[in-house]
Design a protein around this motif. Structure first.
Motif, short mmCIF file in Angstrom:
data_model
loop_
_atom_site.label_atom_id
_atom_site.label_comp_id
_atom_site.label_asym_id
_atom_site.label_seq_id
_atom_site.Cartn_x
_atom_site.Cartn_y
_atom_site.Cartn_z
N UNK A 26 15.05 18.16 11.87
CA UNK A 26 16.33 18.32 12.55
C UNK A 26 16.91 16.96 12.92
N UNK A 27 16.08 16.03 13.38
CA UNK A 27 16.56 14.68 13.70
C UNK A 27 17.06 13.98 12.45
N UNK A 28 16.37 14.18 11.33
CA UNK A 28 16.80 13.55 10.09
C UNK A 28 18.12 14.15 9.59
N UNK A 29 18.32 15.43 9.79
CA UNK A 29 19.59 16.06 9.39
C UNK A 29 20.74 15.40 10.14
N UNK A 30 20.56 15.12 11.42
CA UNK A 30 21.62 14.49 12.20
C UNK A 30 21.81 13.02 11.84
N UNK A 31 20.78 12.36 11.30
CA UNK A 31 20.89 10.96 10.89
C UNK A 31 21.58 10.78 9.55
N UNK A 32 21.67 11.85 8.76
CA UNK A 32 22.26 11.74 7.43
C UNK A 32 23.72 11.32 7.52
N UNK A 33 24.18 10.70 6.45
CA UNK A 33 25.58 10.28 6.39
C UNK A 33 26.39 11.20 5.51
N UNK A 34 25.95 12.44 5.37
CA UNK A 34 26.67 13.44 4.58
C UNK A 34 27.82 14.01 5.40
N UNK A 35 28.55 14.92 4.76
CA UNK A 35 29.62 15.59 5.48
C UNK A 35 29.01 16.57 6.49
N UNK A 36 29.82 17.02 7.40
CA UNK A 36 29.35 17.95 8.42
C UNK A 36 28.91 19.28 7.84
N UNK A 37 29.54 19.69 6.74
CA UNK A 37 29.20 20.99 6.14
C UNK A 37 27.80 20.98 5.54
N UNK A 38 27.40 19.86 4.98
CA UNK A 38 26.05 19.76 4.42
C UNK A 38 25.03 19.82 5.54
N UNK A 39 25.32 19.14 6.65
CA UNK A 39 24.42 19.19 7.80
C UNK A 39 24.31 20.60 8.36
N UNK A 40 25.45 21.28 8.46
CA UNK A 40 25.45 22.65 8.97
C UNK A 40 24.66 23.56 8.05
N UNK B 204 1.82 20.93 15.09
CA UNK B 204 2.18 20.07 13.96
C UNK B 204 3.46 20.58 13.31
N UNK B 205 3.58 21.89 13.16
CA UNK B 205 4.79 22.45 12.55
C UNK B 205 6.02 22.17 13.44
N UNK B 206 5.87 22.28 14.75
CA UNK B 206 6.98 21.95 15.65
C UNK B 206 7.38 20.49 15.50
N UNK B 207 6.41 19.61 15.37
CA UNK B 207 6.68 18.19 15.20
C UNK B 207 7.47 17.96 13.91
N UNK B 208 7.06 18.60 12.82
CA UNK B 208 7.78 18.48 11.55
C UNK B 208 9.18 19.06 11.67
N UNK B 209 9.32 20.19 12.36
CA UNK B 209 10.63 20.82 12.55
C UNK B 209 11.58 19.87 13.28
#
Length: 90
Positions: free
Chosen positions: A33-47, A24-29
């Motif tokens: 991570x997928x949601x971080x890449x979907x964000x429309x923020x700058x690259x530095x926020x994602x990093x 379950x924890x791996x699924x949430x992780x």
């Protein structure tokens, strides 16, 4: 046969519970991570989020879920609406 008697039922149950919690924890992780890449923020926020999640995995995931739960929901709903629209067009 000696192995079966040296590993009682409660230990089997505990091992299954720990394994399930890890899955379950791996699924949430992976969801975070997928949601971080979907964000429309700058690259530095994602990093910054990815570094936080990688360096402090449990704390990073829980902090992300607490801090970004509304954004995750909005992005998920948006993605599902796009998928539904594509299916309707097909």
């Amino acid at each position: 046969m000696l192995l079966a008697t040296s590993y009682p039922f409660l230990e089997i149950f505990w091992t299954m519970l720990v394994f399930f919690a890890f899955v379950v924890w791996l699924w949430v992780l992976f969801t975070v991570i997928a949601d971080v890449f979907r964000r429309k923020d700058s690259g530095w926020v994602k990093v910054a989020w990815l570094v936080f999640v990688i360096l402090l995995p449990y704390l990073g995931v829980f902090v992300y879920l607490i801090a970004e739960h509304r954004g995750m929901t909005e992005r998920t709903i948006e993605r599902q609406a796009q998928a539904q629209e594509q299916m309707a067009d097909y």
